[in-house]
Scaffold this active site. Structure first.
Site, PDB file in Angstrom:
ATOM      1  CB  CYS A  73     -27.019  22.043  46.027  1.00  0.00           C
ATOM      2  SG  CYS A  73     -26.428  21.323  47.560  1.00  0.00           S
ATOM      3  CB  CYS A 104     -26.894  23.957  49.291  1.00  0.00           C
ATOM      4  SG  CYS A 104     -25.658  22.885  48.601  1.00  0.00           S
ATOM      5  CG  ASP A 105     -29.795  26.309  47.767  1.00  0.00           C
ATOM      6  OD1 ASP A 105     -29.180  26.943  48.637  1.00  0.00           O
ATOM      7  OD2 ASP A 105     -29.392  26.203  46.594  1.00  0.00           O
TER       8      ASP A 105
END
Ligand code: NAP
Length: 326
Positions: free
Chosen positions: A136, A139-140
């Protein structure tokens, strides 16, 4: 079956979507049970850090999952830890069978079983998940500012996420196993025009290597010559498709070619009273906030559906009165 096994709403899956549905369902005074196989929170539990949940600039995935769960339980949501093995839609009520042998029935079912990113199943992938391996970028990606990352895949997701990562990272290597991207033409153009992205054609990653701080390099293999080489990188993002957990979706439910369930804007499937939310539902993006939004929508819609069912039950005349009326 005892009366306590009949509910207004059964929620299957306890991720952000399922838990939000639980909160809204309880607030609507519906008799609700949520069935979750593992820890409430679902995939969020695997996120080291969540930085796009509004109101929390930075929160651990497990902590956010716990907050969702405690919030739902504060309304008295009944949670059963079990595996659902079957969901049978019915005209009067729906039936849910559990692995422990019990059977539950309800007016409405909210299916929130999510899905999982496809894995490469190569050495280092599982061991370094959360330590430089990610599925992701939204997300990261932030953790890879001014760093080098490898993106694996050639579809729309890999292309979109490469473009997202190029805004943060110093260098993005897009590794694709063929000599042409599967992604749509416009995305391809944008990827090729982005100077921070270098496409490594006809290449596969065969192993992910680490040092003390996490991911350090990948082993690359040329799919045409078989030649091997090592490429230094700080992160590896894998986008080779997503597997929706659709094994409980009843036969006859409308799904798209990729196995995602098609719903209306109330998250209702073509089976009345069966709602599908979160990552299992066909939608533009898969994010925690969108799953939570689906949870809200489905529970509000289910509340209306249950009310309608109960009203029609109350309005049904007893047989003797029906006989008199005819
Ligand atoms: P996808 O279209 O199935 O693409 C997966 C990519 O990963 C393909 O390029 C495939 O290579 C590669 N791949 C698969 N297995 C691999 C393996 N073992 N090793 C190396 N490479 C592998 O998946 P997606 O990109 O996640 O997209 C899923 C669906 O969502 C698609 O229908 C897509 O159009 C849609 N989507 C749309 C948008 C948008 O419209 N904005 C955004 C994201 C996703 P090959 O090409 O060689 O098969």
């Amino acid at each position: 079956m005892s009366e306590s096994d009949f509910y207004d709403v059964i929620i299957i899956g306890g991720g952000p979507g399922g838990l939000t549905a639980g909160i809204y369902s309880m607030r609507a005074a519906l008799d609700t049970v949520m069935i979750e196989m593992t820890a409430p929170g679902g995939q969020v539990n695997n996120s080291d850090s969540v930085e796009n949940w509004p109101g929390d600039e930075h929160i651990g995935g497990a902590e956010l999952a716990m907050k969702f769960s405690l919030h739902a339980q504060s309304y008295g949501l009944e949670v059963r830890s079990d595996e659902v093995i079957d969901l049978e839609p019915g005209l009067d009520f729906h039936t849910v069978k559990l692995a422990d042998g019990s059977t539950l029935q309800s007016h409405a079912v909210i299916l929130a079983t999510g899905g999982n990113p496809r894995k490469l199943n190569i050495p280092g992938e599982d061991e370094l998940y959360g330590k430089g391996v990610s599925y992701c970028a939204v997300c990261d990606g932030f953790f890879f500012r001014d760093k080098t990352v490898v993106v694996i895949g050639g579809g729309d997701t890999a292309a979109e996420e490469s473009l997202y990562l190029a805004k943060l990272a110093k260098q993005v290597y897009l590794v694709h196993r063929r000599d042409a991207l599967r992604a749509g033409a416009l995305l391809q153009q944008r990827v090729k025009a982005e100077c921070k992205i270098e496409i490594l054609w006809n290449s596969v990653v065969t192993a992910i290597k680490s040092d003390d701080s996490g991911v350090a390099a990948v082993d690359l293999q040329d799919t045409q010559t078989g030649e091997q080489r090592e490429l230094a990188t700080d992160g590896v993002f894998i986008f080779i498709g997503f597997n929706p957990n659709n094994h409980l979706v009843p036969a006859g439910t409308r799904m798209n070619a990729d196995g995602y369930v098609v719903t209306d804007d109330k998250c209702e499937t073509n089976s009345p009273g069966i709602y599908v939310i979160g990552d299992l539902r066909e939608k533009y993006a898969r994010q925690i906030v969108l799953s939570a939004a689906d949870g809200c929508t489905s529970a509000l819609a289910a509340a209306h559906y249950v009310e309608t069912r109960k009203t029609s039950e109350v309005c049904e005349l007893p047989q003797e009165l029906q006989d008199l009326a005819s």
